[in-house]
Motif scaffolding. Structure first.
Motif, short mmCIF file in Angstrom:
data_model
loop_
_atom_site.label_atom_id
_atom_site.label_comp_id
_atom_site.label_asym_id
_atom_site.label_seq_id
_atom_site.Cartn_x
_atom_site.Cartn_y
_atom_site.Cartn_z
N THR A 214 31.27 -49.33 -29.39
CA THR A 214 31.48 -49.40 -27.86
C THR A 214 30.87 -47.96 -27.72
OG1 THR A 214 33.65 -48.56 -27.87
CG2 THR A 214 33.09 -50.85 -27.19
N ASN A 215 30.33 -47.75 -25.97
CA ASN A 215 29.47 -46.60 -25.77
C ASN A 215 30.45 -46.02 -25.25
OD1 ASN A 215 29.73 -48.08 -23.68
ND2 ASN A 215 27.10 -48.12 -23.74
N ARG A 216 30.75 -45.10 -24.30
CA ARG A 216 31.79 -44.13 -23.93
C ARG A 216 31.47 -45.10 -22.11
NH1 ARG A 216 33.37 -39.10 -23.35
NH2 ARG A 216 31.09 -38.44 -24.60
N GLU A 217 31.35 -45.97 -22.32
CA GLU A 217 31.12 -46.81 -20.76
C GLU A 217 31.85 -48.18 -21.18
OE1 GLU A 217 31.30 -46.19 -18.04
OE2 GLU A 217 30.21 -43.81 -18.21
N GLY A 218 32.54 -48.04 -22.91
CA GLY A 218 33.16 -49.58 -23.42
C GLY A 218 32.10 -50.50 -23.63
N GLU A 219 30.87 -49.76 -23.37
CA GLU A 219 30.09 -51.17 -23.90
C GLU A 219 29.36 -51.72 -24.66
OE1 GLU A 219 27.11 -50.50 -20.58
OE2 GLU A 219 27.97 -51.22 -18.75
N THR A 220 29.03 -53.01 -24.85
CA THR A 220 29.18 -52.92 -26.58
C THR A 220 26.79 -53.21 -27.31
OG1 THR A 220 28.65 -55.33 -26.94
CG2 THR A 220 30.84 -54.61 -27.38
N PRO A 221 26.28 -53.21 -27.87
CA PRO A 221 25.00 -53.76 -27.89
C PRO A 221 24.58 -54.89 -27.62
CG PRO A 221 25.73 -52.66 -30.10
CD PRO A 221 27.09 -52.94 -29.01
N LEU A 222 25.16 -55.75 -26.89
CA LEU A 222 25.50 -57.20 -25.89
C LEU A 222 25.30 -57.25 -24.77
CD1 LEU A 222 25.00 -60.00 -26.67
CD2 LEU A 222 27.77 -60.63 -26.29
N ASN A 223 26.16 -56.37 -24.54
CA ASN A 223 26.38 -55.27 -23.29
C ASN A 223 24.56 -55.41 -22.41
OD1 ASN A 223 29.15 -55.72 -24.07
ND2 ASN A 223 29.06 -56.06 -21.34
N ALA A 248 25.29 -62.41 -35.78
CA ALA A 248 26.16 -61.19 -36.17
C ALA A 248 26.95 -60.56 -35.69
CB ALA A 248 24.90 -59.55 -36.03
N GLY A 249 28.26 -61.37 -34.99
CA GLY A 249 29.29 -61.10 -34.08
C GLY A 249 29.70 -60.29 -33.20
N ALA A 250 28.72 -60.45 -32.08
CA ALA A 250 29.13 -59.76 -30.84
C ALA A 250 29.67 -60.59 -30.38
CB ALA A 250 27.45 -60.24 -30.64
N ASN A 251 30.52 -60.58 -29.64
CA ASN A 251 31.71 -60.78 -28.50
C ASN A 251 30.97 -60.72 -26.97
OD1 ASN A 251 33.87 -62.21 -27.41
ND2 ASN A 251 35.70 -60.67 -28.31
N PRO A 252 30.84 -61.90 -26.76
CA PRO A 252 30.76 -62.54 -25.47
C PRO A 252 31.65 -61.74 -24.46
CG PRO A 252 30.51 -64.29 -26.37
CD PRO A 252 30.94 -63.71 -27.71
N GLN A 253 32.86 -62.19 -24.76
CA GLN A 253 33.77 -61.62 -23.97
C GLN A 253 33.75 -59.50 -23.38
OE1 GLN A 253 37.31 -64.27 -24.41
NE2 GLN A 253 36.48 -65.43 -24.28
N THR A 254 33.56 -59.90 -24.35
CA THR A 254 33.66 -58.29 -24.64
C THR A 254 33.31 -57.41 -23.01
OG1 THR A 254 33.76 -57.45 -26.87
CG2 THR A 254 33.74 -55.88 -25.34
N ALA A 255 34.15 -56.06 -22.45
CA ALA A 255 33.46 -56.42 -20.98
C ALA A 255 33.83 -54.48 -21.21
CB ALA A 255 34.67 -56.45 -19.66
N GLY A 256 32.94 -53.61 -20.08
CA GLY A 256 33.07 -52.27 -20.42
C GLY A 256 34.38 -51.69 -19.58
N ARG A 257 34.21 -50.44 -18.92
CA ARG A 257 35.43 -50.01 -18.10
C ARG A 257 35.45 -50.57 -16.79
NH1 ARG A 257 35.49 -43.63 -19.40
NH2 ARG A 257 35.98 -43.88 -21.85
N LYS A 258 34.20 -51.13 -16.63
CA LYS A 258 34.08 -51.90 -14.98
C LYS A 258 34.99 -53.83 -15.05
CE LYS A 258 31.28 -48.39 -13.34
NZ LYS A 258 30.00 -48.08 -12.58
N GLN A 259 34.74 -53.02 -16.51
CA GLN A 259 35.60 -54.57 -16.20
C GLN A 259 33.85 -55.54 -16.26
OE1 GLN A 259 38.28 -55.83 -17.87
NE2 GLN A 259 37.91 -53.56 -18.45
N HIS A 260 32.81 -55.38 -16.55
CA HIS A 260 31.78 -56.32 -16.23
C HIS A 260 31.33 -56.74 -17.70
CE1 HIS A 260 28.73 -56.93 -13.07
NE2 HIS A 260 27.52 -56.66 -13.71
#
Length: 330
Positions: A214-223, A248-260
């Protein structure tokens, strides 16, 4: 009280003194001559030979002065200010892919990891996708993980299809596949996903890139991939990138800090096939972001912006996976 005299530094023998003088680096030259800048920028190898007759020019600072209007709060007015930008002959040659010039400069002792202006020559070569220059620089000791002034590593700057071989060379040279940019905390996989670079994604995943980073905003490469798929004409390659990340195992439910979530992004970009892929891999159609918007809300807000897209198909898919028929917020 009489103090003993301080010991003197030992005097070098004359021969050692001469060797020390020879090895002492010459003072750095600052060059604002546009014609010399152009010699390196346009790969004029004969001109390079002429310029480098002066050994100090190998590592000379190439400076350009720009006149810019800046606001002076203490004066309450706009004033004309001179700003100096710095680079080097090695950076100029590497940024344009002039391999012969780069090789000549390195042969004559150019500092391969020098970063006048904030970038090294390796950063510039990667930006331009010049793999021959990247190989040359690495073979002469360029640091594959050095951070630029903006906090980017060379891998972060492999942002075009042409830079694939640059990225491969960096990894073969020992670059960390999960290196983070200083401020945003992006990994190279984030950047490649944002740009929709299929080959880069495959390469990075094969070298152990962390798909859940996750980056500083909590987002993954999938985001990042789902937000980057803004143009309908590019939806196909982004869908393939997203499929590779999910495999490769990315989670489509992962949300960033804004829950996006990635699904919010895909709906905001009106991408029906990407929406379907995410839903099939477990994305939730009824989840709200920090503003209280669901993926359906994001879709309804952009329907008029994408008149040729299959917005009805997206709405149908969302409803089939549990979205509410009507959102009271829209």
């Amino acid at each position: 009280m009489i103090r003993p005299p301080l010991p003197r530094a030992p005097r070098l023998p004359p021969r050692q003194q001469r060797l020390q003088e020879v090895r002492a680096p010459p003072p750095q030259i600052r060059c604002r001559d546009t014609s010399i800048h152009n010699t390196f920028m346009f790969g004029d190898i004969k001109g390079v030979y002429a310029v480098l007759k002066d050994p100090a020019m190998v590592n000379a600072l190439m400076e350009t002065v720009h006149e810019e209007m800046v606001w002076a709060p203490e004066m309450g007015m706009w004033t004309l200010s001179s700003k100096v930008k710095q680079t080097s002959g090695l950076r100029l040659a590497a940024s344009r892919g002039h391999t012969a010039c780069v090789e000549e400069l390195l042969f004559r002792g150019a500092e391969v990891n020098a970063d006048p202006g904030g970038n090294t020559a390796l950063h510039d070569a990667c930006i331009g996708g010049h793999s021959d220059c990247v190989q040359l620089l690495l073979s002469h000791g360029a640091d594959p993980e050095v951070l630029a002034a903006d906090g980017s590593a060379p891998l972060h700057l492999c942002t075009s299809d042409q830079s694939f071989h640059c990225a491969k060379l960096l990894l073969e040279g020992g670059a960390d596949i999960n290196v983070r940019s200083r401020d945003s905390r992006l990994t190279p996989l984030h950047v490649a996903a944002q740009r929709g670079l299929e080959e880069h994604i495959e390469l990075f995943l094969s070298h152990g890139a962390d798909v859940l980073a996750t980056n500083r905003e909590g987002e993954t490469p999938l985001n990042a991939a789902c937000s980057g798929a803004e143009r309908p004409s590019e939806a196909g390659r982004y869908r393939r990138v997203i499929q590779k990340l999910l495999d490769a195992g990315a989670n489509p439910q992962t949300a960033g800090r804004k829950q996006h979530t990635p699904l919010h992004n895909a709906c905001a970009n009106c991408c029906p096939r990407i929406v379907d892929v995410l839903l099939q891999h477990g994305a939730r159609a009824d989840v709200e972001n920090c503003a209280g918007y669901t993926p359906m809300d994001c879709l309804l807000q952009v329907v008029e912006d994408y008149p040729t897209q299959e917005s009805e198909a997206i709405a149908r898919s969302l409803l089939n996976y549990g979205a509410k028929p009507v959102s009271p917020k829209v």
